[in-house]
Write a protein that holds these residues in place. Structure first.
Motif, PDB file in Angstrom:
ATOM      1  N   LYS A 101       0.873  -1.172   0.000  1.00 21.88           N
ATOM      2  CA  LYS A 101       0.000   0.000   0.000  1.00 21.88           C
ATOM      3  C   LYS A 101       0.907   1.218   0.000  1.00 21.88           C
ATOM      4  N   ASP A 102       0.963   1.933  -1.126  1.00 17.30           N
ATOM      5  CA  ASP A 102       1.976   2.963  -1.326  1.00 17.30           C
ATOM      6  C   ASP A 102       1.472   4.337  -0.914  1.00 17.30           C
ATOM      7  N   GLU A 103       1.648   4.638   0.377  1.00 17.06           N
ATOM      8  CA  GLU A 103       1.192   5.904   0.929  1.00 17.06           C
ATOM      9  C   GLU A 103       2.112   7.074   0.585  1.00 17.06           C
ATOM     10  N   GLY A 104       3.234   6.767  -0.054  1.00 13.83           N
ATOM     11  CA  GLY A 104       4.122   7.831  -0.494  1.00 13.83           C
ATOM     12  C   GLY A 104       3.523   8.721  -1.560  1.00 13.83           C
ATOM     13  N   ARG A 105       2.374   8.341  -2.100  1.00 15.34           N
ATOM     14  CA  ARG A 105       1.751   9.115  -3.173  1.00 15.34           C
ATOM     15  C   ARG A 105       0.720  10.127  -2.667  1.00 15.34           C
ATOM     16  N   ASN A 106       0.687  10.316  -1.368  1.00 15.57           N
ATOM     17  CA  ASN A 106      -0.170  11.354  -0.785  1.00 15.57           C
ATOM     18  C   ASN A 106       0.427  12.740  -1.031  1.00 15.57           C
ATOM     19  N   PRO A 107      -0.354  13.817  -0.800  1.00 20.56           N
ATOM     20  CA  PRO A 107       0.101  15.171  -1.160  1.00 20.56           C
ATOM     21  C   PRO A 107       1.464  15.575  -0.616  1.00 20.56           C
ATOM     22  N   THR A 108       1.761  15.284   0.664  1.00 23.56           N
ATOM     23  CA  THR A 108       3.078  15.634   1.190  1.00 23.56           C
ATOM     24  C   THR A 108       3.994  14.419   1.278  1.00 23.56           C
ATOM     25  N   GLY A 109       3.586  13.326   0.663  1.00 26.75           N
ATOM     26  CA  GLY A 109       4.459  12.170   0.544  1.00 26.75           C
ATOM     27  C   GLY A 109       4.364  11.138   1.635  1.00 26.75           C
ATOM     28  N   THR A 110       3.394  11.250   2.546  1.00 28.70           N
ATOM     29  CA  THR A 110       3.241  10.233   3.586  1.00 28.70           C
ATOM     30  C   THR A 110       1.769  10.068   3.969  1.00 28.70           C
ATOM     31  N   PHE A 111       1.530   8.993   4.715  1.00 30.70           N
ATOM     32  CA  PHE A 111       0.180   8.714   5.207  1.00 30.70           C
ATOM     33  C   PHE A 111      -0.260   9.706   6.269  1.00 30.70           C
ATOM     34  N   LYS A 112       0.654  10.531   6.758  1.00 35.13           N
ATOM     35  CA  LYS A 112       0.297  11.530   7.766  1.00 35.13           C
ATOM     36  C   LYS A 112      -0.773  12.486   7.246  1.00 35.13           C
ATOM     37  N   VAL A 236       1.218  -5.834   7.588  1.00 35.71           N
ATOM     38  CA  VAL A 236       2.428  -5.525   8.343  1.00 35.71           C
ATOM     39  C   VAL A 236       2.657  -4.021   8.282  1.00 35.71           C
ATOM     40  N   TYR A 237       2.808  -3.433   9.452  1.00 32.58           N
ATOM     41  CA  TYR A 237       2.822  -1.973   9.571  1.00 32.58           C
ATOM     42  C   TYR A 237       4.038  -1.507  10.367  1.00 32.58           C
ATOM     43  N   THR A 350      12.359   4.253   7.530  1.00 33.64           N
ATOM     44  CA  THR A 350      11.367   3.921   8.551  1.00 33.64           C
ATOM     45  C   THR A 350      10.319   2.961   8.023  1.00 33.64           C
ATOM     46  N   CYS A 351       9.840   3.219   6.822  1.00 38.74           N
ATOM     47  CA  CYS A 351       8.767   2.408   6.239  1.00 38.74           C
ATOM     48  C   CYS A 351       9.236   0.996   5.919  1.00 38.74           C
ATOM     49  N   ALA A 352      10.515   0.881   5.518  1.00 35.54           N
ATOM     50  CA  ALA A 352      11.049  -0.418   5.131  1.00 35.54           C
ATOM     51  C   ALA A 352      11.150  -1.388   6.303  1.00 35.54           C
ATOM     52  N   ALA A 353      10.972  -0.906   7.525  1.00 40.43           N
ATOM     53  CA  ALA A 353      10.920  -1.815   8.669  1.00 40.43           C
ATOM     54  C   ALA A 353       9.803  -2.835   8.499  1.00 40.43           C
ATOM     55  N   ALA A 354       8.744  -2.453   7.795  1.00 41.80           N
ATOM     56  CA  ALA A 354       7.648  -3.392   7.558  1.00 41.80           C
ATOM     57  C   ALA A 354       8.068  -4.507   6.609  1.00 41.80           C
ATOM     58  N   VAL A 355       8.933  -4.183   5.643  1.00 41.73           N
ATOM     59  CA  VAL A 355       9.417  -5.204   4.705  1.00 41.73           C
ATOM     60  C   VAL A 355      10.375  -6.163   5.408  1.00 41.73           C
ATOM     61  N   SER A 356      11.369  -5.606   6.105  1.00 41.73           N
ATOM     62  CA  SER A 356      12.309  -6.486   6.809  1.00 41.73           C
ATOM     63  C   SER A 356      11.587  -7.285   7.885  1.00 41.73           C
ATOM     64  N   GLY A 357      10.550  -6.685   8.482  1.00 45.85           N
ATOM     65  CA  GLY A 357       9.749  -7.415   9.455  1.00 45.85           C
ATOM     66  C   GLY A 357       9.002  -8.568   8.825  1.00 45.85           C
ATOM     67  N   ALA A 358       8.451  -8.350   7.638  1.00 48.57           N
ATOM     68  CA  ALA A 358       7.754  -9.431   6.933  1.00 48.57           C
ATOM     69  C   ALA A 358       8.722 -10.554   6.576  1.00 48.57           C
ATOM     70  N   TRP A 359       9.942 -10.190   6.136  1.00 47.84           N
ATOM     71  CA  TRP A 359      10.948 -11.216   5.845  1.00 47.84           C
ATOM     72  C   TRP A 359      11.264 -12.040   7.090  1.00 47.84           C
ATOM     73  N   VAL A 373      -0.260 -11.079   1.753  1.00 49.43           N
ATOM     74  CA  VAL A 373       0.358 -10.212   2.760  1.00 49.43           C
ATOM     75  C   VAL A 373       0.386  -8.782   2.232  1.00 49.43           C
ATOM     76  N   VAL A 374      -0.144  -7.856   3.012  1.00 46.50           N
ATOM     77  CA  VAL A 374      -0.121  -6.433   2.670  1.00 46.50           C
ATOM     78  C   VAL A 374       0.905  -5.735   3.555  1.00 46.50           C
ATOM     79  N   ILE A 375       1.774  -4.961   2.924  1.00 43.50           N
ATOM     80  CA  ILE A 375       2.806  -4.213   3.637  1.00 43.50           C
ATOM     81  C   ILE A 375       2.551  -2.727   3.423  1.00 43.50           C
ATOM     82  N   LEU A 376       2.591  -1.959   4.499  1.00 41.24           N
ATOM     83  CA  LEU A 376       2.363  -0.518   4.407  1.00 41.24           C
ATOM     84  C   LEU A 376       3.665   0.222   4.141  1.00 41.24           C
ATOM     85  N   ASN A 377       3.713   0.921   3.000  1.00 42.21           N
ATOM     86  CA  ASN A 377       4.778   1.889   2.770  1.00 42.21           C
ATOM     87  C   ASN A 377       4.228   3.236   3.173  1.00 42.21           C
TER      88      ASN A 377
END
Length: 397
Positions: A101-112, A236-237, A350-359, A373-377
């Motif tokens: 789930k690519d939240e980097g595409r939000n207006p300021t670049g994050t899910f915030k 995975v978040y 910070t976001c890649a912690a979800a990928v290494s965590g899934a591994w 498996v869904v991973i949050l970027n």
């Protein structure tokens, strides 16, 4: 105060006290606990066909399950981010399907942006002129952006370690920035001192306002709808304060309440080994974390040594039959680079912690092989591209 029809008010997640949203803006007046927006679900008629008939254009397409109507929202069409198939990662993880789930595409670049859209809408509805928060970086940038759009003054307290990009954009959006010390705890202390002097400032702080997790829960709605309501086996978040995790957990319980799904996905909190209070509490069977005395990770966005909502986070993990996992900085940086190289997606460390965590979960045998498996970027890689590039240079690449 203009609210949606089913919005019932605010309820304390700790003591159960209820409050009128018109007069209550922040923590519980009885025990100081976290307030959570509640809804009269029996009054809602929301089905799959109704959702399918709407354009997938913004998180505000779910306005019945948000406190404020779309027409009054402070919005830049945040949300509606893609869920990207990653077949190479699925092969490596040994599962049927991996999606990011690519939240980097939000207006300021994050899910915030999702959380600040709802929180700044609330601030304006309460007649605020100034908003304030302490942030590791991205939430502060988003707050300044949405405050500017709402014609509010913003006061953002950041640690020195926040990225140059984030600090620059707080100022570009018109925010007043205070940089305090090296870590988030020092920024929080400076913010609290300022709030004590300015009782007219409206806080946008994590779990101080009831509305940031409410905006972020829309990630959960979108994931479920994008999968045509076929509930993923795992989400995975990357977890610091856990706002997005408890938000998505709430979203799944709401969709189950409305009959849109029958079961919950399993939620997994991924943290950095240098600051993993949730993982430690989960592994030790505790209902609340113990603060990390000396946090040490390159992942500033999840270096939260004392997450105030840990009981809620741990409840979400256990109730959904999920779990918690920590990996070290080297693994996290390697994960970000592997995703960029293999799948083309750009993830901040910070976001890649979800990928290494899934591994790591895969290596532990958590998955059988047929899972989705869904991973949050949670943020774009260009936020901290210099960190990733420095890692490569350190390896002679």
């Amino acid at each position: 105060m203009d609210t949606t029809e089913a919005f019932a008010g605010l309820e304390c997640v700790d003591c159960g006290a209820t409050f009128d949203a018109e007069t209550a803006g922040h923590r519980c007046g009885e025990c100081g606990g976290i307030l959570d927006p509640t809804y009269a679900y029996d009054d809602l008629e929301l089905d799959r066909e109704t959702l399918a008939s709407r354009p997938f254009d913004s998180m505000w397409r779910y306005e019945e399950l948000l406190p404020f109507p779309r027409e009054t929202a402070v919005t830049m069409d945040e949300g509606a981010t893609p869920l990207v198939d990653c077949p190479k990662m699925a092969d490596e993880l040994g599962v049927e399907r991996v999606l990011i789930k690519d939240e980097g595409r939000n207006p300021t670049g994050t899910f915030k942006d999702r959380g600040q859209s709802v929180a700044v809408t609330a601030a304006r509805a309460h007649g605020a002129s100034d908003v304030a928060l302490a942030s590791a970086g991205n939430a502060g940038q988003a707050a300044a952006a949405y405050a500017g759009r709402a014609d509010l003054e913003s006061h953002v307290f950041l640690p020195a370690r926040s990225s140059h990009t984030t600090k620059a954009m707080v100022n570009v959006h018109g925010g007043e920035m205070t940089v305090s010390g090296g870590r988030i705890t020092e920024a929080v202390a400076a913010y609290e001192d300022a709030m004590a002097e300015h009782d007219d400032w409206y806080s946008l702080g994590t779990f101080v306002t009831p509305y940031r997790h409410e905006g972020k829960k829309t990630m959960g709605y979108e994931i479920l709808e994008q999968l045509e309501f076929d509930v993923p086996d795992a989400i995975v978040y990357p977890t610091g304060g856990g706002v997005g995790l408890v938000g998505m957990y709430k979203a799944a319980t709401e969709f189950r309440e409305l009959g849109l799904i029958d079961e919950l996905p399993s939620f997994y909190a991924a943290q950095a080994s240098g600051c993993a209070p949730i993982v430690e509490a989960f592994d030790e069977g505790r209902d609340v974390h113990e603060p990390v005395e000396y946090p040490d990770t390159i992942c500033g966005g999840i270096e939260i040594p004392d997450p105030g909502a840990s009981p809620w986070i741990l409840e979400a993990l256990r109730d959904s039959d999920g779990g918690a996992v920590a990996t070290d900085d080297e693994e996290i940086l390697e994960a970000a680079i592997a995703v960029a190289k293999g799948e083309g997606l750009e993830m901040a460390p910070t976001c890649a912690a979800a990928v290494s965590g899934a591994w790591e979960l895969g290596e532990r045998g958590e998955f059988d092989g047929d899972e989705t498996v869904v991973i949050l970027n949670t943020g774009s890689g260009n936020k901290e591209a210099d960190v990733l590039r420095s890692h490569l240079m350190g390896k002679g690449i």
